[in-house]
Structure formats: C-alpha cells, structure tokens
Design a protein around this motif. Structure first.
Motif, PDB file in Angstrom:
ATOM      1  N   GLU A  35      32.293  35.302  33.911  1.00  0.00           N
ATOM      2  CA  GLU A  35      32.099  33.686  34.034  1.00  0.00           C
ATOM      3  C   GLU A  35      31.730  33.202  35.436  1.00  0.00           C
ATOM      4  O   GLU A  35      32.417  33.504  36.476  1.00  0.00           O
ATOM      5  N   ARG A  36      30.635  32.664  35.211  1.00  0.00           N
ATOM      6  CA  ARG A  36      30.091  32.140  36.451  1.00  0.00           C
ATOM      7  C   ARG A  36      30.004  33.167  37.535  1.00  0.00           C
ATOM      8  O   ARG A  36      30.502  32.934  39.022  1.00  0.00           O
ATOM      9  N   ASN A  37      29.465  34.450  37.027  1.00  0.00           N
ATOM     10  CA  ASN A  37      29.037  35.484  38.135  1.00  0.00           C
ATOM     11  C   ASN A  37      30.398  36.286  38.495  1.00  0.00           C
ATOM     12  O   ASN A  37      30.008  37.189  39.424  1.00  0.00           O
ATOM     13  N   SER A  38      31.540  35.849  37.886  1.00  0.00           N
ATOM     14  CA  SER A  38      32.537  36.907  38.432  1.00  0.00           C
ATOM     15  C   SER A  38      33.249  37.334  37.063  1.00  0.00           C
ATOM     16  O   SER A  38      33.522  37.004  36.116  1.00  0.00           O
ATOM     17  N   GLU A  39      33.244  38.812  37.130  1.00  0.00           N
ATOM     18  CA  GLU A  39      33.519  39.558  36.060  1.00  0.00           C
ATOM     19  C   GLU A  39      35.149  39.116  35.771  1.00  0.00           C
ATOM     20  O   GLU A  39      35.858  39.414  36.564  1.00  0.00           O
ATOM     21  N   ILE A  40      35.252  39.272  34.323  1.00  0.00           N
ATOM     22  CA  ILE A  40      36.641  38.912  34.071  1.00  0.00           C
ATOM     23  C   ILE A  40      37.002  39.995  33.150  1.00  0.00           C
ATOM     24  O   ILE A  40      38.064  40.080  32.692  1.00  0.00           O
ATOM     25  N   PHE A  41      36.195  40.854  32.560  1.00  0.00           N
ATOM     26  CA  PHE A  41      36.373  41.838  31.724  1.00  0.00           C
ATOM     27  C   PHE A  41      35.535  42.751  31.446  1.00  0.00           C
ATOM     28  O   PHE A  41      34.225  42.526  31.864  1.00  0.00           O
ATOM     29  N   SER A  42      35.770  44.320  31.663  1.00  0.00           N
ATOM     30  CA  SER A  42      34.787  45.318  31.422  1.00  0.00           C
ATOM     31  C   SER A  42      35.788  46.365  30.776  1.00  0.00           C
ATOM     32  O   SER A  42      36.740  46.720  30.978  1.00  0.00           O
ATOM     33  N   MET A  80      40.870  39.749  31.920  1.00  0.00           N
ATOM     34  CA  MET A  80      41.674  40.313  30.537  1.00  0.00           C
ATOM     35  C   MET A  80      41.470  41.948  30.638  1.00  0.00           C
ATOM     36  O   MET A  80      41.878  42.431  29.602  1.00  0.00           O
ATOM     37  N   ASN A  81      41.534  42.416  31.763  1.00  0.00           N
ATOM     38  CA  ASN A  81      41.362  44.095  31.798  1.00  0.00           C
ATOM     39  C   ASN A  81      42.944  44.600  31.625  1.00  0.00           C
ATOM     40  O   ASN A  81      43.752  44.020  32.075  1.00  0.00           O
TER      41      ASN A  81
END
Length: 81
Positions: A35-42, A80-81
């Motif tokens: 989201e806007r270049n910030s990882e929120i899930f992988s 969300m991880n």
C-alpha cells in the motif's frame, strides 16, 4: 522465475506475484501486497499447481483482492501477516 505486477483499480495497492513453470504445472512462489510502496502482506511457498499460467495469475490476483477486501472491512489491520 517470472514476475507479474499489477495494481488495484484505486491505485492504492499493488500486487506482485512470483511464479515458475514445472513439469506438473505452474507454481506460485510468492505473493506480496503493498500500500503506497509499503509492504502490508507477503506469503512464500504457496501450495498447489495450476494447469495454465493465466489461471495462476487470475487466482493470485483474486487472492490479493480478497485480502484487500478483508482489510477494508477491518481498518484496524495495518499488517496482515
């Protein structure tokens, strides 16, 4: 390894799918959502094989969209991880 990148319709979220072709079909190596270049899930090493590359990509994007919908329903989730 192949990479597929796309964004949602709002442009706020981007998805990256990494996958490879094997003898038994196409396999998803990892997905990530930013989201806007910030990882929120992988997620890495997803189970399953797909008979066609197009099916793998459709399922991967669908998974990302479902996770974003869940996050939208629960705004307190920041990662969300």
């Amino acid at each position: 390894m192949s990479t597929y990148q796309t964004s949602d319709s709002s442009g706020n979220f981007s998805y990256e799918l990494n996958y490879t072709q094997h003898a038994d079909g196409w396999k998803m190596n990892s997905i990530s959502i930013s989201e806007r270049n910030s990882e929120i899930f992988s997620k890495k090493n997803l189970a399953g094989a797909y008979r066609a590359e197009a099916v793998l990509l459709a399922q991967g994007v669908n998974m990302c969209e479902a996770l974003i919908a869940c996050r939208s329903a629960h705004p307190s989730l920041t990662r969300m991880n």
